[in-house]
Design an enzyme around this catalytic site. Sequence first.
Site, PDB file in Angstrom:
ATOM      1  N   GLU E  33     -68.634  20.438  45.098  1.00  0.00           N
ATOM      2  CA  GLU E  33     -68.455  21.885  45.178  1.00  0.00           C
ATOM      3  C   GLU E  33     -67.113  22.210  45.820  1.00  0.00           C
ATOM      4  OE1 GLU E  33     -70.656  23.708  48.333  1.00  0.00           O
ATOM      5  OE2 GLU E  33     -71.183  25.455  47.146  1.00  0.00           O
ATOM      6  N   HIS E  35     -64.350  23.356  48.119  1.00  0.00           N
ATOM      7  CA  HIS E  35     -64.295  23.598  49.556  1.00  0.00           C
ATOM      8  C   HIS E  35     -62.894  24.043  49.958  1.00  0.00           C
ATOM      9  CE1 HIS E  35     -68.277  21.825  49.975  1.00  0.00           C
ATOM     10  NE2 HIS E  35     -68.274  22.120  51.250  1.00  0.00           N
ATOM     11  N   ASP E  44     -69.642  17.928  51.080  1.00  0.00           N
ATOM     12  CA  ASP E  44     -71.039  17.988  51.546  1.00  0.00           C
ATOM     13  C   ASP E  44     -71.727  16.628  51.494  1.00  0.00           C
ATOM     14  OD1 ASP E  44     -70.645  20.671  51.927  1.00  0.00           O
ATOM     15  OD2 ASP E  44     -71.851  21.319  50.231  1.00  0.00           O
ATOM     16  N   HIS E 119     -75.753  20.600  52.135  1.00  0.00           N
ATOM     17  CA  HIS E 119     -75.349  21.698  51.229  1.00  0.00           C
ATOM     18  C   HIS E 119     -76.415  22.778  51.337  1.00  0.00           C
ATOM     19  CE1 HIS E 119     -73.847  23.668  47.591  1.00  0.00           C
ATOM     20  NE2 HIS E 119     -74.969  23.444  46.946  1.00  0.00           N
ATOM     21  N   GLU E 121     -77.352  25.387  49.800  1.00  0.00           N
ATOM     22  CA  GLU E 121     -78.137  25.819  48.636  1.00  0.00           C
ATOM     23  C   GLU E 121     -79.275  24.847  48.285  1.00  0.00           C
ATOM     24  OE1 GLU E 121     -74.865  26.095  48.976  1.00  0.00           O
ATOM     25  OE2 GLU E 121     -74.046  27.760  47.804  1.00  0.00           O
ATOM     26  N   HIS E 174     -68.512  27.912  55.303  1.00  0.00           N
ATOM     27  CA  HIS E 174     -68.236  27.059  54.151  1.00  0.00           C
ATOM     28  C   HIS E 174     -66.746  26.736  54.140  1.00  0.00           C
ATOM     29  CE1 HIS E 174     -68.654  25.261  50.209  1.00  0.00           C
ATOM     30  NE2 HIS E 174     -67.584  25.925  49.845  1.00  0.00           N
ATOM     31  N   GLU E 179     -67.010  22.352  59.094  1.00  0.00           N
ATOM     32  CA  GLU E 179     -66.852  21.305  58.083  1.00  0.00           C
ATOM     33  C   GLU E 179     -65.466  20.665  58.152  1.00  0.00           C
ATOM     34  OE1 GLU E 179     -69.951  22.120  54.490  1.00  0.00           O
ATOM     35  OE2 GLU E 179     -68.031  23.167  54.326  1.00  0.00           O
TER      36      GLU E 179
END
Lengths: 257, 257, 257, 257, 257, 257
Positions: E33, E35, E44, E119, E121, E174, E179
């Site tokens: 995904e 980033h 992730d 992650h 989601e 995010h 992160e």
Amino acid sequence: MSTVWMNQLSWLDYQSRIQQDQPPILLPVGALEQHGPHLPLGTDGLLSASVAADAAARVGGLVAPTLSYGYKSQPKCGGGQHFCGTTSVDAATLIGSVRDAVREFARHGVTKLVVVNGHYENQWFLIEGIDLGLRDAGPGTQLEVMRLEYWDFMTPDTLADVFPQGFPGFALEHAAVLETSMMLHYHPSLVRLDLIPDDGPADFPPYDMYPTRTDWVPASGVLSSAKGSSAEKGRLLAQEVAVRIAQAIENGFSPAK
Amino acid sequence: MSTVWMNQLSWLDYQSRIQQDQPPILLPVGALEQHGPHLPLGTDGLLSASVAADAAARVGGLVAPTLSYGYKSQPKCGGGQHFCGTTSVDAATLIGSVRDAVREFARHGVTKLVVVNGHYENQWFLIEGIDLGLRDAGPGTQLEVMRLEYWDFMTPDTLADVFPQGFPGFALEHAAVLETSMMLHYHPSLVRLDLIPDDGPADFPPYDMYPTRTDWVPASGVLSSAKGSSAEKGRLLAQEVAVRIAQAIENGFSPAK
Amino acid sequence: MSTVWMNQLSWLDYQSRIQQDQPPILLPVGALEQHGPHLPLGTDGLLSASVAADAAARVGGLVAPTLSYGYKSQPKCGGGQHFCGTTSVDAATLIGSVRDAVREFARHGVTKLVVVNGHYENQWFLIEGIDLGLRDAGPGTQLEVMRLEYWDFMTPDTLADVFPQGFPGFALEHAAVLETSMMLHYHPSLVRLDLIPDDGPADFPPYDMYPTRTDWVPASGVLSSAKGSSAEKGRLLAQEVAVRIAQAIENGFSPAK
Amino acid sequence: MSTVWMNQLSWLDYQSRIQQDQPPILLPVGALEQHGPHLPLGTDGLLSASVAADAAARVGGLVAPTLSYGYKSQPKCGGGQHFCGTTSVDAATLIGSVRDAVREFARHGVTKLVVVNGHYENQWFLIEGIDLGLRDAGPGTQLEVMRLEYWDFMTPDTLADVFPQGFPGFALEHAAVLETSMMLHYHPSLVRLDLIPDDGPADFPPYDMYPTRTDWVPASGVLSSAKGSSAEKGRLLAQEVAVRIAQAIENGFSPAK
Amino acid sequence: MSTVWMNQLSWLDYQSRIQQDQPPILLPVGALEQHGPHLPLGTDGLLSASVAADAAARVGGLVAPTLSYGYKSQPKCGGGQHFCGTTSVDAATLIGSVRDAVREFARHGVTKLVVVNGHYENQWFLIEGIDLGLRDAGPGTQLEVMRLEYWDFMTPDTLADVFPQGFPGFALEHAAVLETSMMLHYHPSLVRLDLIPDDGPADFPPYDMYPTRTDWVPASGVLSSAKGSSAEKGRLLAQEVAVRIAQAIENGFSPAK
Amino acid sequence: MSTVWMNQLSWLDYQSRIQQDQPPILLPVGALEQHGPHLPLGTDGLLSASVAADAAARVGGLVAPTLSYGYKSQPKCGGGQHFCGTTSVDAATLIGSVRDAVREFARHGVTKLVVVNGHYENQWFLIEGIDLGLRDAGPGTQLEVMRLEYWDFMTPDTLADVFPQGFPGFALEHAAVLETSMMLHYHPSLVRLDLIPDDGPADFPPYDMYPTRTDWVPASGVLSSAKGSSAEKGRLLAQEVAVRIAQAIENGFSPAK
């Protein structure tokens, strides 16, 4: 009531057979798929049912109705899905058909089920269907399932007889000498020897492409020539396959408990 | 090449038929289900295929391989799943089988598909399969699908002839006069008239119970008596059904565009 | 705490009920579907819930929340999916909804579940949902499931009263006299008697066509006229249905073990 | 015809509304889940429907029938699946219900669908259902879908009024002050203030355990106390939520094309 | 043989570990995904695997291969599916992946499985996968499953250190400070500090829209700035997370039976 | 930015690569499966990823994260599911994983996807996943998918070098000379040469049995001996495979349109 065809028995006759003899049940699986200009669309189902019937006759088994629609045809083994007439099912459908059959035969008290495959592309979806059907049936089930492709019961000796110039391998044997000879043996009226094409053996790269490349496959749909097919070769092959599947059935299952 | 059986045609013959005549394709759907002591397990598939073949012969159609396994038998229409020999599929499997067939025939360029049902329990799963298959095929498809139960083509006049003492209705007609007579017409060697049980008509409450009550159903599996069946009645019924399905096929589809 | 509506009970009240009385749980299933100009889209869910509540009141039962979305409408029983406002689910969704409910009520320790169907098209998907839910619950479950269409509890005598000129059969009774009368009884404010169309009974061939033929169905969506409907007829029907479903619940389940 | 309830409209009235005003359709989603001794099992569905109706009244919208069964209850947000009465669905069922609804409303020509969630556990399955429904509807669809949890429309100011000693956060607000107050506002007869338990706020570790640990959750099922709830607080919250959802609907969708 | 990586062990070494020590198995779940411009697509999965390895090292656990593809990215937590490079799976796929893993580890005799999610989601689909996997494994299974998001193990004290001007909450974290710092700690060569964008924190309405509104999300894909990230902060966070997950594993499972 | 690992790229770098060079994306698929006492459980995924990376380096391609869990191990090719440590997925999960990947890469604008399989049992489920993914992507997609088993790129000449006493065929090459040599080349620290068992080649009948017969398979899990493996042989094989896969990628896809 000596038929091998399960669908011709009444349920009471079937039930006595199951309760008395524990006959193996043979489930043929075929396809509706182009087989060149000289063989019919139903070749795979017709052959797996004929082989199953011959083997069943030898072991006192019964043949369940054929699953007539197979997994999607692939260029290297059946020509591919672009041919008109090839009528296939998605993986989930074939898996479900076999899973349900396994669960039902387990409920009947059947202990020996033999899945007789006549279409190369079906193999792994049959495996998944059997695995899930046995999962449904649970650890206590008495049912064992044998799974086979009938051509794996042809011996090198016989293949040497059938192919005097050397057996080219099963890979391209779609609508070629083996299937054509067996159809000449079992269903001669459905074979058009005069229409066998001359296509040399197809030559495939060591990978697949999707969307499939229709130009990899001869326009006839035949992957290697069926020239040299004969009913006699078919008889030889059919007999050996039936005898050896019968032996497998007699030796392969666990002894009754 | 005058066969009606699609699986006996080569793909090239099938393709010419599709491209030249747009023949209707008839897809019989049956079941493997107890039909009392006097009829075979495969009755529903055998009858739907025979009816389809007769109708196909009248309209220049082709009959695709039968879907031989039907939806789970229910007490009120087929006796229920507790009978040994009844071998059924879950809804998802039957839906998938029809969905895939619809999608494939659409790909072939077929414009007229006729799903000929011979097992009462199948009806709604055929509807779902057709709906999803057409959804897959997309709004641009030329394919139209006719769906029918063959017994709905019997007229009151003929039923009055077959049942001189009054037609009791389709509800209990499992393994009873209609199916037995048609089997005597189409497959006399598979009928055991001497084994027809005397069970009076089953009497069901206006609800279903699950797990199903096996004591609601006669031990024979027959819901009303097949006494009075005859090959002649079967001929009469079969002929009427074939003629009228043929008419439906000729009139029911949209004119070619 | 005398409500019949399960969703109005606290979990502790519900739990005591289950543990003490083993009340039957009634699960109404409806649809959101055109019912002509004079009845609301929610007719099937409203009626099945009302019928369920009346029956529950008689047997000390509880009514679970209605499944308000039904299987896709068909021309011959509900007009078809082309009407604006008809809002339906695929087979898998309805099957899943019932399957999950069966599994959950089994976990609660419920022994009597009654699925009260008010939408003709739902029937077979309810059957599959119940079958799979009981398969999930396993062979040891105490749960039994009754499944019914409420109109099957109307007796010939009452139908003769309601239709003095003869009962035309349930086939075309979509948005017609039975449903309209029952809505006048249960939900009079939702009925527009002045808008009842004059459409004569629809006349369908003995087959289905897909994509569905919208010209088979009157533009109003009504399959036979609702003229002659009355609240009094509705009361008569509703009372009989409730009384007889209550009797079925009292007699139909196995005695407590 | 001023009702906001879609299921009370005839299809013709619904169709004119869709064609003339493009009203937003609000789809409430709830659960059947324990809510302590003082609130009913149906709380989540009742509140999401009430909120949806209030918002619909403000924007000329319509409320579709509630999806009354929600995703499986989790200890940290709803107490967990071990409570008797909690009646939940698997992910696939909830996803399918929403997917089908999205596809159907798109077919009607609806351009604005608002999914109003009242059960925390539903959120991600609603997202998947919407995504798949729009995938089915295809890139050309005019339908836009708004998805929301109604409590996210409560402002810090109002929460400060409702919780004079500080808002403890939404995390433990299951069957606590917010839901109890809103039920007192909308459905006072279904609330048993005298049965509110004294359970202090539940304290959970930063992980989940499966099978779920029932001893993490108070026996009452209440995660933090509902003491201090009042109808007046409920009115305040309900009004704010309705006003702000109505604003979101008016501003959040794309202008008509 | 001191590796924590299960895929580096032979099956015999793995089997002895399982039979002797009952090590916890940690299953990292990530995503592919966007980033932002400064972090890699695999962030992730890389972080969940690193965290899992650190925790495993402390408790003698093993880390199974990462599930590298996560559920579809949403605007408010990952930017959304419109970014090139974000490569996601449907709910059914993620659910199936976890379900199968749970069933397999139960078969191995594993008693402690820890699903380490990186992650946002993924969360609810992991829950469903675990629930279905345990349903498959049956009530007799010895397996317990812990499920966690690793960031929930960061304490307020540490967050206060990392965010001297106040922790803005996990919502927009995010590709932001947490992160980025952890990637600087674990995989410094994959971070491009020079490319951190200046995007202020994204501001979202309290609802979602589908099709997603790409203009809600900064073109960079970053929801709040990663300025202020450092390897030292990453080390602090990583250490705390590993220590506290290790404690959870040691205390959270049932004692061996 | 010279990495071949897609998960190490930022989305912006990935996007430029896609838009500028149309690099092929290689998706390795492996398994977590017993490979005897001398090779690690992750062998299939490690080898398919290494091969993919070498090939990618030659053609400017990128390697997507490995699908690390493969289809259920079968006795004849991987020993079977009864080994502790073998951790497999059902067909539907593997099909879904590939289907979703195909659909996502099509959305990115990728035109060349290469599925690099390292686990024999995966083959047909990869085919189905690709077929369904392309069906989802629709007829307008620019994406083409190449699918391959890496060992099919070994030439007879090289195999003759590797097996001076004759190549026994791929059938029993599970944890045998080919895989062991390639692991010695790519991951020497994960190979335990001292533990290579002496098991002679397994001998299987021409059918499968389910439940699988564990006594068909050597207790070590090795189907034929790995004696004679060497890093040098591995280098030879790896190099040939990489070179020839690179050639296939350069020649096998359609020219850019």
